[in-house]
Each structure stands twice: as C-alpha cells, then as structure tokens.
Scaffold this motif. Structure first.
Motif, PDB file in Angstrom:
ATOM      1  N   LEU A 349      49.262  32.755  34.820  1.00 34.96           N
ATOM      2  CA  LEU A 349      50.135  31.695  34.305  1.00 34.96           C
ATOM      3  C   LEU A 349      51.602  32.069  34.476  1.00 34.96           C
ATOM      4  O   LEU A 349      52.434  31.235  34.879  1.00 34.96           O
ATOM      5  N   GLU A 350      51.918  33.315  34.168  1.00 41.40           N
ATOM      6  CA  GLU A 350      53.309  33.767  34.276  1.00 41.40           C
ATOM      7  C   GLU A 350      53.775  33.725  35.722  1.00 41.40           C
ATOM      8  O   GLU A 350      54.919  33.337  36.002  1.00 41.40           O
ATOM      9  N   VAL A 351      52.905  34.115  36.639  1.00 40.44           N
ATOM     10  CA  VAL A 351      53.259  34.108  38.056  1.00 40.44           C
ATOM     11  C   VAL A 351      53.538  32.693  38.538  1.00 40.44           C
ATOM     12  O   VAL A 351      54.547  32.431  39.207  1.00 40.44           O
ATOM     13  N   GLU A 352      52.658  31.766  38.211  1.00 41.23           N
ATOM     14  CA  GLU A 352      52.842  30.400  38.696  1.00 41.23           C
ATOM     15  C   GLU A 352      54.124  29.783  38.147  1.00 41.23           C
ATOM     16  O   GLU A 352      54.874  29.125  38.879  1.00 41.23           O
ATOM     17  N   ALA A 353      54.405  30.027  36.869  1.00 36.43           N
ATOM     18  CA  ALA A 353      55.625  29.475  36.266  1.00 36.43           C
ATOM     19  C   ALA A 353      56.866  30.057  36.926  1.00 36.43           C
ATOM     20  O   ALA A 353      57.850  29.337  37.168  1.00 36.43           O
ATOM     21  N   ALA A 354      56.850  31.345  37.237  1.00 40.14           N
ATOM     22  CA  ALA A 354      58.005  31.993  37.851  1.00 40.14           C
ATOM     23  C   ALA A 354      58.239  31.476  39.269  1.00 40.14           C
ATOM     24  O   ALA A 354      59.362  31.120  39.645  1.00 40.14           O
ATOM     25  N   GLU A 355      57.182  31.434  40.054  1.00 44.95           N
ATOM     26  CA  GLU A 355      57.332  31.027  41.448  1.00 44.95           C
ATOM     27  C   GLU A 355      57.708  29.557  41.571  1.00 44.95           C
ATOM     28  O   GLU A 355      58.554  29.180  42.401  1.00 44.95           O
ATOM     29  N   LEU A 356      57.109  28.713  40.748  1.00 49.23           N
ATOM     30  CA  LEU A 356      57.425  27.296  40.805  1.00 49.23           C
ATOM     31  C   LEU A 356      58.888  27.051  40.446  1.00 49.23           C
ATOM     32  O   LEU A 356      59.560  26.225  41.081  1.00 49.23           O
ATOM     33  N   LEU A 357      59.404  27.784  39.468  1.00 45.86           N
ATOM     34  CA  LEU A 357      60.815  27.639  39.114  1.00 45.86           C
ATOM     35  C   LEU A 357      61.701  28.020  40.294  1.00 45.86           C
ATOM     36  O   LEU A 357      62.665  27.303  40.627  1.00 45.86           O
ATOM     37  N   GLY A 358      61.411  29.149  40.954  1.00 40.26           N
ATOM     38  CA  GLY A 358      62.236  29.559  42.081  1.00 40.26           C
ATOM     39  C   GLY A 358      62.202  28.571  43.232  1.00 40.26           C
ATOM     40  O   GLY A 358      63.244  28.239  43.816  1.00 40.26           O
ATOM     41  N   LEU A 359      61.026  28.058  43.568  1.00 42.78           N
ATOM     42  CA  LEU A 359      60.912  27.104  44.672  1.00 42.78           C
ATOM     43  C   LEU A 359      61.557  25.764  44.322  1.00 42.78           C
ATOM     44  O   LEU A 359      62.138  25.104  45.192  1.00 42.78           O
ATOM     45  N   ARG A 360      61.469  25.379  43.056  1.00 38.41           N
ATOM     46  CA  ARG A 360      62.143  24.141  42.634  1.00 38.41           C
ATOM     47  C   ARG A 360      63.653  24.277  42.780  1.00 38.41           C
ATOM     48  O   ARG A 360      64.335  23.323  43.182  1.00 38.41           O
ATOM     49  N   MET A 361      64.196  25.451  42.468  1.00 45.41           N
ATOM     50  CA  MET A 361      65.635  25.647  42.610  1.00 45.41           C
ATOM     51  C   MET A 361      66.043  25.652  44.083  1.00 45.41           C
ATOM     52  O   MET A 361      67.121  25.177  44.446  1.00 45.41           O
TER      53      MET A 361
END
Length: 547
Positions: A349-361
C-alpha cells in the motif's frame, strides 16, 4: 566432501520486466501518457531486470570510483575513474531519454510522465548513477533564465548520446550536469555562501558575462560532469553560475577536487569536495538572484527524489515478496502465513501511494499544472522520502538474516534509503517550504483543494481528512505553524495520496490505505498492523504487486 543438500533456497531475482510488472506505472501511462511510449518503457524494464544489468550494478558498487588529482607528469587532471559497468548504466539511462529530453518536447507529448516512469523503472536497477541523470534533467529549467546558455547547453543535456570523455562544448554531442551549493559553514543555508565571484569580462567561455570563482564546496556532486550549476556571491548577493569542466579553448577549468566523500548510501557514484581557484564561470539569471534561479533546478530534483524513493520502496517490497513466495517456514510458504501477508500488504500500500503521487506530479508538469506541482512535489519530497527508510528496513526483515547479506540486494537498498530525505533539503527544510507555499502562494492551496475535491464521496474517512485541511492551512499562517509544520505536512501528504488512490487505484488498495492511514483505529505504529482489511482484499493487493 558433501555434508548436506541445499534446499528451501530462493532463486535469484532476475529476468523480470520491471516496467511491465509495475501496475502503477503501466496504468499511469495508459491514463495520462502516450501509447507509443509504452513499448520503449517495456524494453527498458526488461533490461532493468536482467542478470546483465544486475551484474553492472554489482560491479559499480564493488569497483568504486577513484580520484586522480595528477597525471604521471605532475599535471593536475582532477579526474574520477569509474568502472566500465558504471558507464554502461549511464549509457542506458542517457540513451532512453532520462536526462533533459523532456524539456525539449511539446507540453502535450507526455514527455515528463514518460521520463518519470522510465526513471522509476531504471532506478530499480541501480540508484547511484541516477544522481547525475537527475541533475542533468533538472539543469534545463534553471538555464531558461539565460537564453544564450539555453541555446548552447540544453540540446547537449537533452541528447541520447553518452560521452564520458572531457571535451570543450563545441566538440561535444552531449553533456551531463552537476551542481554545487553546499558549503562547510552553511549546509542548507545557502545564503551563507562564502564562495566569491569576481566579474572578469572576456573569459574563455561563450554565452554571457564571465566571472572568476574562488571558494570551497563541501558537497560537489558527480564531479565528472561536463558542466555545473554553482552558487557564489557577488556584490549584489548570492548568484547562480554555469561552470564548465573544460573551457571553450580546450583547457581544464580550475576545479580542484580535494577528496571523494566516504558516504552512507551507494558506492557507485562519486561525491566530492572541490576548491575553485579562480575558476571560470558565466552568470545564469540575474545578479544577486541566484537562489531564485537555481530553485528551478531544485524543484525538478525534488520530483526525482520522490520517484527515486518510490523505486527503492518498490524494489524492496518486490524482493521481499519474491522471497516470501519461495521460502518455506513452519510448514508453509512465508507468503501464505497470515502475519507475513499483513506485513507485505501494508508495505505494498505504501509503495503504490508513493509511486502514484510521484507520477501524478510528473503529469502535472506535462499538463502545466504548476501550482499543483509546486505544492505536491514539496509534500511528496517530505513524506515519501521520510517513509522510505522504515519501509526498506521492514522489507529487509522479511528476508530475515538473508536480507542482511549483500548478495540479496536489500542491504544496498537499505543504505540508499535515507538519501533522498536529505538531498535538496532535509525534513525540516522541506516542511518549512510547504508552509511558505501554504501562506504565500494561495494558488497552490487552491490547486490542492481541487485535486482533493475530486476524491470526495469515495470514503467518509477520506472526506473527514479533506475537511480538516482548511484548518491546518490556517494554522500554517500562525505562530504555531513552524512548531506544527511536520504534522501539517504529514496530514496533507497522506490525504493527497489517499485521494489519488481513491481516483485511480483498485478499491482494495484505496480502501485499505484509508483504513490504515486515515482511520485512527485501523492501524498501529508498525507496518503489518492492518486491521479492517479482509483476506480477499489482501490477496488482491499482493497479486497486484506481483503482477
């Protein structure tokens, strides 16, 4: 003499396509990117997961950079020698457009997202050499303040050729960029800069007003780069300068490398201390406005801090899951044990939240959403990078004693994990930067509110977290703001992550994340303490991480 049979051992983690098996990156490209970019990313992912590339990474860490200050005749050369494997890693990164190419593409091309997905993918192969790759990407927007320098250098920074041989600009087909801001007396306080710049017209550099620099940089990253952005002080104040390693007339610039840093983290990439002995430089941007000029570079490297940290997290969890799928204990594979499943799902869960935030930015940069990128990158730089060390430690522990052994890969990731939280401003610096945005840049708050509002109605707990944001923003403007800065930033970052998951990830992921991060009774203080998540949801989360 054979004394035992070797059983219950885990096969090497190689042969996996690190892009195609990353559902978050694949879906981000489907959602915001271009279909024609996916094939190239898949090719990069296959190479990133290959045994050949793992061999390069091992070699680059085993055969570490060596400083040569003089040649055999006693002439100063100030060069760092790398193993061939390091150059192989650099060649692939440059050859796949992970440097400044995105800044030369049309805004609607999705170039920054494509580059971000590639950066995450290739970072999983080896993180150290991505330092100069990141600085080369980030140098381009800083140079935009000086068109003559943009015309001369950005095409080289955006090239897909890799040439490690020192040459003057006119003889180069490409270039790598470094930077030098930190000094012994100042650290993050770059206004305390003591390096002096003296205007010296007519120097051997084309493209602007030339100066001579005298001073010392305590941290001079990637010292074999072709050009550096450096802060130095003129009578007008702190100013930004471009410093080439080789001058236009072919002579070496006066960059005297004093030593290589014996640092925590990767061993593949050299960091150094340098003395400028009347080094030639050309001014970038306005005299006395160097911090504002170089902040463009810092903002882009901070985005890469999010992407690089999420890559470290994903590689750690994927390796832990690989181990758990093959290792048996107490009569079953580890991945079948309930408590291990809790730990692995929580980490995923932590990984997906982190990566999605970076790609969204990264997509926000493509879409011209500068206000959202300004605040979202600052939030992510603080929170994602802060979460990386404990996550990697927990992933390492999933392997037990095997995780503590270098050959299993987790030890290298663990040493690397704290880096991005310190790079470009440690936690307090980042938290206070968020406060400045909240109090001085209302457009960034409006952009955050728009992104959060798009997730309303998915979960009442998320709605409550969104409702709490205005009060925290108001607190940021009071005298209590600096005292509570970390609490404010943490809430905003986790709420933004939850909002993005609610919009773009499967319900099993978003609901478990909200239950574990925004419901005070749904999670403990350590990974692996998920409560309100059913067995079917855990299976879906783990299957998604191992797709």
């Amino acid at each position: 003499m054979q004394t035992h049979d070797v059983v219950n051992q885990v096969p090497d983690f190689s042969g996996h396509n690190l892009f195609a098996t990353d559902a978050v990156a694949v879906e981000a490209m489907q959602r915001w990117g271009r279909r024609e970019d996916v094939a190239a990313l898949s090719s990069l992912g296959e190479l990133a997961g290959s045994a050949t590339t793992q061999g390069w990474a091992d070699d680059a860490h085993r055969d570490t950079p060596r400083l040569r200050t003089h040649d055999r005749t006693g002439q100063r050369v100030d060069e760092v020698d790398y193993t061939r494997s390091y150059h192989d890693l650099m060649r692939v990164a440059v050859g796949h457009g992970l440097t400044a190419e995105a800044w030369t593409r049309p805004r609607d091309s999705g170039a920054h997202l494509r580059r971000a997905a590639g950066f995450v993918t290739w970072s999983r192969a080896e993180a150290g050499h991505l330092c100069p790759i990141s600085m080369t990407y980030a140098a381009a927007p800083a140079l935009r303040s000086t068109p003559a320098l943009t015309d001369r250098w950005v095409p080289l920074l955006a090239s897909r050729e890799y040439d490690p041989v020192p040459r003057p600009r006119r003889e180069r087909g490409s270039a790598i960029a470094g930077m030098g801001m930190t000094e012994k007396q100042g650290g993050s306080d770059v206004r305390a800069n003591a390096t002096r710049a003296e205007a010296t017209p007519g120097g051997p550099i084309e493209g602007g007003e030339t100066y001579r620099l005298t001073g010392h940089k305590w941290f001079f990253s990637a010292p074999m780069s072709d050009v550096f952005l450096v802060l130095a002080t003129t009578e007008a104040g702190v100013t930004c300068f471009l410093v080439p390693r080789v001058l236009d007339d072919g002579t070496r610039n006066a960059l005297r490398l004093q030593r290589l840093k014996d640092k925590l983290g990767n061993r593949s990439n050299a960091s150094s201390e340098v003395e400028f002995e009347q080094a030639w430089a050309v001014r970038v941007g306005e005299d006395g406005r160097g911090i504002r000029t170089i902040i463009e570079m810092v903002s882009s490297t901070r985005l890469d801090c999010i992407l690089g940290s999420s890559a470290t997290m994903r590689e750690s969890v994927t390796r832990a899951l690989h181990h758990a799928r093959h290792r048996s204990a107490f009569g079953a594979h580890l991945v079948e044990q309930p408590l291990m499943r809790n730990v692995l799902a929580d980490l995923a869960l932590e990984v997906e939240a982190a990566e999605l935030l970076g790609l969204r930015m990264a997509h926000a940069v493509d879409a011209g959403e500068s206000e959202l990128a300004r605040l979202g990158v600052a939030l992510g730089k603080f929170w994602v990078c802060k979460r990386t060390p404990p996550l990697v430690a927990e992933a390492l522990e999933c392997l037990g004693g095997a995780g503590y052994v270098e050959e299993n890969g987790l030890a290298r990731l663990y040493r690397e994990a704290p880096l991005n939280s310190i790079w470009e401003g440690s936690g307090n610096v980042g938290a206070l930067d968020v406060l400045r945005a909240l109090t001085r840049e209302p457009a960034t708050v409006a952009a955050l509110d728009k992104e959060l509002s798009a997730a309303r109605g998915h979960d009442r707990r998320l709605d409550r977290a969104i409702d709490a944001v205005p009060e925290l923003v108001a607190t940021a403007a009071t005298e209590r703001g600096p005292w509570q800065a970390r609490r404010i930033v943490e809430h905003l970052a986790v709420t933004l992550q939850a909002a993005l998951l609610a919009q773009h990830s499967p319900a099993a992921v978003s609901e478990a994340f909200v239950a574990g991060r925004l419901d005070g009774e749904g999670h403990g203080s350590t990974f692996g303490s998920l409560d309100d998540v059913g067995p079917a949801e855990v299976t879906a989360i783990l299957d998604r991480t191992w797709s």
